[in-house]
Design a protein around this motif. Structure first.
Motif, PDB file in Angstrom:
ATOM      1  N   GLY A 189       6.330 -88.315  30.930  1.00 40.29           N
ATOM      2  CA  GLY A 189       7.015 -89.105  31.940  1.00 40.29           C
ATOM      3  C   GLY A 189       6.221 -89.133  33.229  1.00 40.29           C
ATOM      4  O   GLY A 189       5.028 -88.787  33.277  1.00 40.29           O
ATOM      5  N   GLU A 190       6.878 -89.533  34.292  1.00 40.37           N
ATOM      6  CA  GLU A 190       6.179 -89.696  35.563  1.00 40.37           C
ATOM      7  C   GLU A 190       5.957 -88.389  36.292  1.00 40.37           C
ATOM      8  O   GLU A 190       4.954 -88.216  36.992  1.00 40.37           O
ATOM      9  N   TYR A 191       6.864 -87.439  36.107  1.00 41.97           N
ATOM     10  CA  TYR A 191       6.801 -86.218  36.908  1.00 41.97           C
ATOM     11  C   TYR A 191       6.691 -84.937  36.083  1.00 41.97           C
ATOM     12  O   TYR A 191       6.259 -83.915  36.606  1.00 41.97           O
ATOM     13  N   GLY A 192       7.094 -84.983  34.828  1.00 46.42           N
ATOM     14  CA  GLY A 192       7.160 -83.760  34.040  1.00 46.42           C
ATOM     15  C   GLY A 192       5.904 -83.496  33.224  1.00 46.42           C
ATOM     16  O   GLY A 192       4.958 -84.278  33.200  1.00 46.42           O
ATOM     17  N   ALA A 193       5.897 -82.335  32.560  1.00 54.61           N
ATOM     18  CA  ALA A 193       4.786 -81.956  31.697  1.00 54.61           C
ATOM     19  C   ALA A 193       5.325 -81.117  30.547  1.00 54.61           C
ATOM     20  O   ALA A 193       6.328 -80.404  30.690  1.00 54.61           O
ATOM     21  N   ILE A 194       4.670 -81.227  29.413  1.00 56.12           N
ATOM     22  CA  ILE A 194       4.955 -80.356  28.274  1.00 56.12           C
ATOM     23  C   ILE A 194       3.810 -79.361  28.171  1.00 56.12           C
ATOM     24  O   ILE A 194       2.644 -79.750  28.047  1.00 56.12           O
ATOM     25  N   ALA A 195       4.149 -78.094  28.247  1.00 55.96           N
ATOM     26  CA  ALA A 195       3.149 -77.034  28.172  1.00 55.96           C
ATOM     27  C   ALA A 195       3.312 -76.273  26.865  1.00 55.96           C
ATOM     28  O   ALA A 195       4.429 -76.112  26.362  1.00 55.96           O
ATOM     29  N   ARG A 196       2.195 -75.823  26.339  1.00 56.75           N
ATOM     30  CA  ARG A 196       2.200 -74.978  25.136  1.00 56.75           C
ATOM     31  C   ARG A 196       1.591 -73.645  25.524  1.00 56.75           C
ATOM     32  O   ARG A 196       0.465 -73.573  26.015  1.00 56.75           O
ATOM     33  N   LEU A 197       2.368 -72.593  25.308  1.00 55.74           N
ATOM     34  CA  LEU A 197       2.021 -71.256  25.776  1.00 55.74           C
ATOM     35  C   LEU A 197       1.914 -70.302  24.596  1.00 55.74           C
ATOM     36  O   LEU A 197       2.718 -70.365  23.657  1.00 55.74           O
ATOM     37  N   LEU A 198       0.951 -69.393  24.656  1.00 50.12           N
ATOM     38  CA  LEU A 198       0.840 -68.343  23.648  1.00 50.12           C
ATOM     39  C   LEU A 198       1.514 -67.089  24.168  1.00 50.12           C
ATOM     40  O   LEU A 198       1.114 -66.533  25.192  1.00 50.12           O
ATOM     41  N   THR A 199       2.544 -66.640  23.464  1.00 47.63           N
ATOM     42  CA  THR A 199       3.319 -65.459  23.856  1.00 47.63           C
ATOM     43  C   THR A 199       2.945 -64.273  22.986  1.00 47.63           C
ATOM     44  O   THR A 199       2.486 -64.451  21.860  1.00 47.63           O
ATOM     45  N   PRO A 200       3.165 -63.048  23.452  1.00 50.62           N
ATOM     46  CA  PRO A 200       2.806 -61.878  22.644  1.00 50.62           C
ATOM     47  C   PRO A 200       3.638 -61.746  21.372  1.00 50.62           C
ATOM     48  O   PRO A 200       3.105 -61.369  20.323  1.00 50.62           O
ATOM     49  N   GLY A 201       4.940 -62.041  21.455  1.00 48.20           N
ATOM     50  CA  GLY A 201       5.811 -61.755  20.325  1.00 48.20           C
ATOM     51  C   GLY A 201       6.351 -62.944  19.570  1.00 48.20           C
ATOM     52  O   GLY A 201       6.918 -62.787  18.478  1.00 48.20           O
ATOM     53  N   HIS A 202       6.183 -64.147  20.099  1.00 41.33           N
ATOM     54  CA  HIS A 202       6.768 -65.332  19.461  1.00 41.33           C
ATOM     55  C   HIS A 202       5.739 -66.420  19.176  1.00 41.33           C
ATOM     56  O   HIS A 202       6.102 -67.539  18.802  1.00 41.33           O
ATOM     57  N   GLY A 203       4.478 -66.117  19.340  1.00 39.53           N
ATOM     58  CA  GLY A 203       3.440 -67.078  19.023  1.00 39.53           C
ATOM     59  C   GLY A 203       3.371 -68.213  20.024  1.00 39.53           C
ATOM     60  O   GLY A 203       3.701 -68.052  21.200  1.00 39.53           O
ATOM     61  N   LEU A 204       2.964 -69.367  19.540  1.00 41.14           N
ATOM     62  CA  LEU A 204       2.787 -70.542  20.381  1.00 41.14           C
ATOM     63  C   LEU A 204       4.130 -71.240  20.569  1.00 41.14           C
ATOM     64  O   LEU A 204       4.811 -71.555  19.589  1.00 41.14           O
TER      65      LEU A 204
END
Length: 244
Positions: free
Chosen positions: A17-32
């Motif tokens: 969209g115009e203002y938002g973002a989708i981020a993908r994060l690597l976590t220690p216990g739950h993966g991506l």
């Protein structure tokens, strides 16, 4: 995952969209894990949502099938490194590879630990001598975690575990000098540091990147990921220029 608070490494961000973002994060216990960041394109959020940054993340979703809303608080910034071509290429490539290769929600604690260590090494020694071997080992680990690990324990031709010097591109298994006799040009060099430990010299590191790159492209980075491969090629070329 209706709600989760955890530390995480930012791996990929795209505008939504115009203002938002989708981020993908690597976590220690739950993966991506993916999440929608409201205002993720704002001036305040952009320096936080950079690949390689460590954040305290809070995911909130009504159901497991819904894209979670995500709020992040910066815990450790690697933003200054994004202004240096070689470390920036290393961070962008390793994080992009992670975001593309892993399925969401599958724990990979060893990969999280290894990526964190690699990024720490890049930060500590931006000139690459201290992290290039770690990058090769990270790619090796990721291949193994995805079920495409190389068998470097013994020669595929003779069964012996000595004088291993090549890898078969067909079987992903090691081959000794004796087993490779007459077929060397069809095989991939196996750099000694992957067997013996240590840093390896630059020729070995380039051979290591060639080795892992072959199997990454064949098994993980398929046709729809050409842009990710382009990022890896930029990194390899910058490494070659740095040691020329």
């Amino acid at each position: 995952m209706p709600s989760l608070a955890t530390s995480a490494i930012i791996c990929a961000v795209r505008q939504h969209g115009e203002y938002g973002a989708i981020a993908r994060l690597l976590t220690p216990g739950h993966g991506l894990l993916p999440g929608y960041v409201r205002g993720g394109r704002s001036r305040a959020a952009r320096p936080v949502l950079l690949p390689g940054n460590v954040v305290m993340a809070e995911f909130r979703a009504r159901t497991d099938d819904q894209l979670a809303g995500l709020t992040v608080e910066l815990a450790h910034s690697r933003a200054p490194l994004h202004g240096e071509p070689l470390p920036a290429a290393a961070i962008e490539w390793s994080c992009a590879l992670t975001a593309v290769a892993l399925s969401e929600g599958t724990p990979h604690p060893a990969l999280h630990q290894a990526l964190s260590g690699l990024l720490d090494a890049v930060e500590a020694a931006p000139a690459a001598r201290g992290w290039a071997a770690a990058l090769v080992r990270y790619e090796m680990l990721l291949l193994a975690e995805m079920g495409f690990g190389l068998d470097l324990t013994r020669c595929a031709a003779t069964g012996e575990a000595v004088d291993l010097a090549f890898v078969s591109p067909r079987s992903a298994a090691a081959v000794s000098r004796a087993g490779a006799l007459g077929y060397e040009s069809r095989l991939l060099p196996l750099p000694p540091f992957l067997l013996e430990g240590g840093m390896g010299d630059w020729d070995q590191i380039i051979d290591g990147l060639r080795l892992t790159g072959f199997f990454l492209e064949r098994s993980i980075l398929t046709d729809r990921r050409a842009d990710v491969l382009a990022g890896r090629e930029r990194l390899v070329q910058r490494l070659k220029r740095a040691v020329a």
